[in-house]
Write a protein that holds these residues in place. Structure first.
Motif, PDB file in Angstrom:
ATOM      1  N   ASP A   1       0.821  -1.210   0.000  1.00 51.88           N
ATOM      2  CA  ASP A   1       0.000   0.000   0.000  1.00 51.88           C
ATOM      3  C   ASP A   1       0.855   1.260   0.000  1.00 51.88           C
ATOM      4  O   ASP A   1       0.746   2.097  -0.890  1.00 51.88           O
ATOM      5  N   VAL A   2       1.751   1.406   0.993  1.00 51.82           N
ATOM      6  CA  VAL A   2       2.544   2.623   1.163  1.00 51.82           C
ATOM      7  C   VAL A   2       3.982   2.254   1.516  1.00 51.82           C
ATOM      8  O   VAL A   2       4.226   1.284   2.237  1.00 51.82           O
ATOM      9  N   VAL A   3       4.929   3.061   0.996  1.00 53.47           N
ATOM     10  CA  VAL A   3       6.338   2.945   1.369  1.00 53.47           C
ATOM     11  C   VAL A   3       6.804   4.323   1.843  1.00 53.47           C
ATOM     12  O   VAL A   3       6.614   5.323   1.145  1.00 53.47           O
ATOM     13  N   ARG A   4       7.383   4.387   3.061  1.00 57.30           N
ATOM     14  CA  ARG A   4       7.862   5.652   3.610  1.00 57.30           C
ATOM     15  C   ARG A   4       9.327   5.538   4.010  1.00 57.30           C
ATOM     16  O   ARG A   4       9.758   4.496   4.520  1.00 57.30           O
ATOM     17  N   ASP A   5      10.057   6.617   3.781  1.00 59.45           N
ATOM     18  CA  ASP A   5      11.456   6.696   4.197  1.00 59.45           C
ATOM     19  C   ASP A   5      11.518   7.498   5.495  1.00 59.45           C
ATOM     20  O   ASP A   5      11.339   8.711   5.500  1.00 59.45           O
ATOM     21  N   GLU A   6      11.741   6.831   6.619  1.00 56.63           N
ATOM     22  CA  GLU A   6      11.803   7.481   7.919  1.00 56.63           C
ATOM     23  C   GLU A   6      13.234   7.526   8.452  1.00 56.63           C
ATOM     24  O   GLU A   6      13.466   7.514   9.667  1.00 56.63           O
ATOM     25  N   SER A   7      14.188   7.565   7.562  1.00 55.85           N
ATOM     26  CA  SER A   7      15.595   7.642   7.969  1.00 55.85           C
ATOM     27  C   SER A   7      15.856   8.978   8.657  1.00 55.85           C
ATOM     28  O   SER A   7      15.355  10.026   8.236  1.00 55.85           O
TER      29      SER A   7
ATOM     30  N   VAL B   1      19.119   4.193   8.481  1.00 53.73           N
ATOM     31  CA  VAL B   1      18.294   3.644   7.397  1.00 53.73           C
ATOM     32  C   VAL B   1      17.033   3.061   8.019  1.00 53.73           C
ATOM     33  O   VAL B   1      17.097   2.127   8.815  1.00 53.73           O
ATOM     34  N   ARG B   2      15.896   3.641   7.673  1.00 50.48           N
ATOM     35  CA  ARG B   2      14.614   3.131   8.177  1.00 50.48           C
ATOM     36  C   ARG B   2      13.567   3.286   7.078  1.00 50.48           C
ATOM     37  O   ARG B   2      13.161   4.404   6.736  1.00 50.48           O
ATOM     38  N   LEU B   3      13.175   2.180   6.492  1.00 49.05           N
ATOM     39  CA  LEU B   3      12.148   2.154   5.457  1.00 49.05           C
ATOM     40  C   LEU B   3      10.925   1.440   6.012  1.00 49.05           C
ATOM     41  O   LEU B   3      11.036   0.359   6.593  1.00 49.05           O
ATOM     42  N   VAL B   4       9.775   2.031   5.826  1.00 46.99           N
ATOM     43  CA  VAL B   4       8.531   1.473   6.348  1.00 46.99           C
ATOM     44  C   VAL B   4       7.658   1.026   5.177  1.00 46.99           C
ATOM     45  O   VAL B   4       7.364   1.821   4.277  1.00 46.99           O
TER      46      VAL B   4
ATOM     47  N   THR C   1      -3.588  -4.907   3.276  1.00 44.13           N
ATOM     48  CA  THR C   1      -4.581  -5.487   4.174  1.00 44.13           C
ATOM     49  C   THR C   1      -3.878  -6.127   5.359  1.00 44.13           C
ATOM     50  O   THR C   1      -2.742  -6.601   5.247  1.00 44.13           O
ATOM     51  N   SER C   2      -4.557  -6.150   6.478  1.00 45.82           N
ATOM     52  CA  SER C   2      -3.997  -6.766   7.691  1.00 45.82           C
ATOM     53  C   SER C   2      -4.122  -8.281   7.649  1.00 45.82           C
ATOM     54  O   SER C   2      -3.582  -8.972   8.519  1.00 45.82           O
ATOM     55  N   ARG C   3      -4.799  -8.808   6.647  1.00 48.69           N
ATOM     56  CA  ARG C   3      -4.984 -10.263   6.567  1.00 48.69           C
ATOM     57  C   ARG C   3      -3.734 -10.989   6.085  1.00 48.69           C
ATOM     58  O   ARG C   3      -3.596 -12.181   6.270  1.00 48.69           O
ATOM     59  N   ILE C   4      -2.805 -10.239   5.459  1.00 44.21           N
ATOM     60  CA  ILE C   4      -1.560 -10.860   5.028  1.00 44.21           C
ATOM     61  C   ILE C   4      -0.601 -10.925   6.219  1.00 44.21           C
ATOM     62  O   ILE C   4      -0.431  -9.939   6.947  1.00 44.21           O
ATOM     63  N   SER C   5      -0.010 -12.098   6.445  1.00 44.30           N
ATOM     64  CA  SER C   5       0.888 -12.260   7.596  1.00 44.30           C
ATOM     65  C   SER C   5       2.187 -11.497   7.375  1.00 44.30           C
ATOM     66  O   SER C   5       2.592 -11.234   6.238  1.00 44.30           O
ATOM     67  N   GLN C   6       2.841 -11.150   8.491  1.00 47.50           N
ATOM     68  CA  GLN C   6       4.088 -10.401   8.408  1.00 47.50           C
ATOM     69  C   GLN C   6       5.159 -11.202   7.676  1.00 47.50           C
ATOM     70  O   GLN C   6       5.888 -10.666   6.830  1.00 47.50           O
ATOM     71  N   GLU C   7       5.250 -12.497   7.980  1.00 46.65           N
ATOM     72  CA  GLU C   7       6.265 -13.351   7.345  1.00 46.65           C
ATOM     73  C   GLU C   7       6.040 -13.438   5.838  1.00 46.65           C
ATOM     74  O   GLU C   7       6.984 -13.341   5.047  1.00 46.65           O
ATOM     75  N   GLU C   8       4.799 -13.598   5.431  1.00 41.07           N
ATOM     76  CA  GLU C   8       4.473 -13.684   4.002  1.00 41.07           C
ATOM     77  C   GLU C   8       4.772 -12.364   3.295  1.00 41.07           C
ATOM     78  O   GLU C   8       5.279 -12.333   2.179  1.00 41.07           O
ATOM     79  N   PHE C   9       4.469 -11.247   3.977  1.00 38.71           N
ATOM     80  CA  PHE C   9       4.712  -9.923   3.411  1.00 38.71           C
ATOM     81  C   PHE C   9       6.208  -9.682   3.219  1.00 38.71           C
ATOM     82  O   PHE C   9       6.652  -9.195   2.174  1.00 38.71           O
ATOM     83  N   ILE C  10       7.001 -10.032   4.223  1.00 36.81           N
ATOM     84  CA  ILE C  10       8.463  -9.853   4.145  1.00 36.81           C
ATOM     85  C   ILE C  10       9.047 -10.733   3.045  1.00 36.81           C
ATOM     86  O   ILE C  10       9.908 -10.304   2.270  1.00 36.81           O
TER      87      ILE C  10
END
Length: 494
Positions: A23-29, A35-38, A43-52
């Protein structure tokens, strides 16, 4: 826009896959986080492991870089070596260096001990030494003769200052000799024992690491490469392939097998016609067979799930594979990995192989079938293991048809399965100018296709009784068949 690069089909598909989960990519460095990329999922239905895993597999967050591992080795020649070879050679170089350094130091220690032993001897007889130096015409030779000194020791005594022969100096000589002899023993142990040499080498490397190390910025650990696994719904489909290589997948299985003219529901571009309609499942594989080049035939793999839908004309199969230059697509088959195929070439050779044996992850396919000079692959024939609305029983016999009109049938048990491919065994003994039109595995009947008088396409179905008349053993000439036309191919009916 002018000069803008167009996205390929694969790139478009990858972009759509990423946008479906991201959905969104943010650079919070910042100062606190260099280096911090968000990344936020849609959707919240996708698991964190699957998303990564999806991000790592489909973007450049995880990537590999080629390294030219060329080094100047001990032999002084630049050579490309593996990382292990480089480390082994560096360790060998360090061993040689430490050994040379130790040997050089040992020579210096022994020389110093030799000098100090001469001085120690002089101190015990200082008055006599002084008298000899005063009286003798050649003091050096006299000292050597009297005290059994070496030339080096005598030269040192003659050049030494008298104050260095005081009682205090004698104590210093004894202390220095003691330290040198201890060092001599250690150096001799290092040079005489490979284990001691390696212990010193490890100790020096550890000391250098403590002196010059800095905090590691990147975590290095054993990890498998992230692979995004596409979840495919297992459902029946019919893979429709045209003679000019357009392919599409239609949901469900056709009511009738497309072995002759195209059914009414199959439409093609002008001048095109049906090659085959394969009833299979979305989890199965489409195999694409190229024409022969350099006495070999490559087999290309396309997942059925990646094929375009049944609406429209589909997509050229050449956009889904990297076809070898100088070749074109010859044949197709779609089915499960367990399905077995009879692969024959126009030279009269053939063998059995499973779809799984021919599958490849590379778009460039794999070289699997060997042919002779001027030979080509005949249409593959299903032996067994395929799915469909009407399950085809496992074949029991093989029928071969030559362009000269000869037919030979034999038991399929006379053939070999070659999991790694090859040329296979002789199927039929061909005359010098005759070629194999095709070979089909069957249980009860086959259909022979060819060209009759006036260039008309002809076909004739041969039932079990007719096929039994041509029964023989593999590699025989077979029998002349009264077909009324020259065979150009043979396909299985049942």
């Amino acid at each position: 826009k002018a000069g803008k690069k167009a996205l390929s089909a694969d790139q478009t598909q990858l972009k759509a896959a990423m946008l479906s989960v991201l959905d969104v990519v943010r650079d919070e460095s910042s100062k606190d986080a260099a280096v911090r990329l968000v990344f936020e999922p849609k959707t919240s239905r996708i698991s964190q492991e699957e998303f990564i895993t999806t991000l790592l597999a489909q973007t450049s967050l995880e990537t590999s870089s080629p390294i030219n591992l060329t080094m100047v080795g001990i032999d002084g020649k630049p050579t490309q070596k593996s990382l292990r070879q480089m480390l082994n050679e560096w360790i060998a170089f360090r061993e040689i260096t430490v050994e040379k350094r130790s040997r050089h130091r040992l020579d210096k220690v022994l020389d110093r001990i030799h000098i100090l032993e001469g001085r120690q001897l002089v101190l015990l007889n200082i008055d006599e030494v002084i008298a000899i130096i005063r009286a003798a015409e050649d003091p050096k030779a006299a000292l050597i003769a009297r005290f059994n000194l070496s030339d080096r020791q005598a030269e040192d005594i003659l050049e030494i200052r008298l104050r260095q022969l005081a009682r205090l100096e004698a104590i210093k000589i004894e202390q220095e000799l003691k330290g040198l002899r201890e060092e001599q023993k250690k150096l001799e142990d290092i040079l005489g024992s490979p284990a001691a040499l390696r212990r010193l080498l490890v100790k020096e490397i550890e000391a250098d690491a403590k002196t010059f190390e800095d905090p590691r910025r990147t975590l290095i650990q054993a990890e498998k490469r992230a692979v995004a696994e596409l979840k495919v719904v297992d459902e029946p489909v019919t893979v429709i392939v045209s003679q000019k290589g357009w392919v599409r997948a239609q949901k469900g299985w056709a009511n009738e097998k497309a072995t002759g003219a195209a059914p009414a529901e199959y439409s093609f571009k002008s001048g095109d016609a049906l090659y085959g309609a394969f009833e299979c499942r979305t989890v199965d594989t489409l195999l694409v067979f190229g024409t022969a080049k350099d006495k070999g035939v490559r087999v290309y793999t396309v997942p059925v799930a990646s094929l375009p839908g049944g609406r429209g004309d589909g997509q050229p199969v050449t956009t889904l594979i990297d076809l070898d230059s100088g070749t074109h697509v010859a044949h197709y088959f779609a089915g499960p990995p367990v399905a077995n195929l009879l692969l024959a070439n126009t030279g009269g050779y053939g063998f059995i192989a499973s779809v799984e044996n021919m599958m490849s992850r590379q778009r460039g396919g794999k070289a699997f079938i060997d042919v002779g000079e001027g030979e080509q692959l005949c249409r593959p024939s299903l032996v067994g293991g395929a799915s469909g609305s009407e399950l085809m029983p496992a074949a029991t016999h093989v029928a071969c048809a030559s362009t000269g009109g000869r037919i030979l049938t034999f038991e399929i048990g006379e053939l070999k399965a070659l999991p790694k491919g090859g040329r296979g065994l002789t199927l039929i003994d061909l005359e010098s100018k005759d070629t194999l039109a095709g070979a089909a595995a069957y249980t009860r009947s086959v259909k022979v296709e060819g060209i009759g008088r006036g260039g008309k396409e002809r076909e004739e179905t041969l039932e079990i009784r007719t096929l039994n008349n041509a029964r023989g053993t593999r590699a025989r000439k077979g029998k002349a068949a009264d077909l009324g036309f020259k065979p150009a191919g043979i396909v299985r009916v049942l």
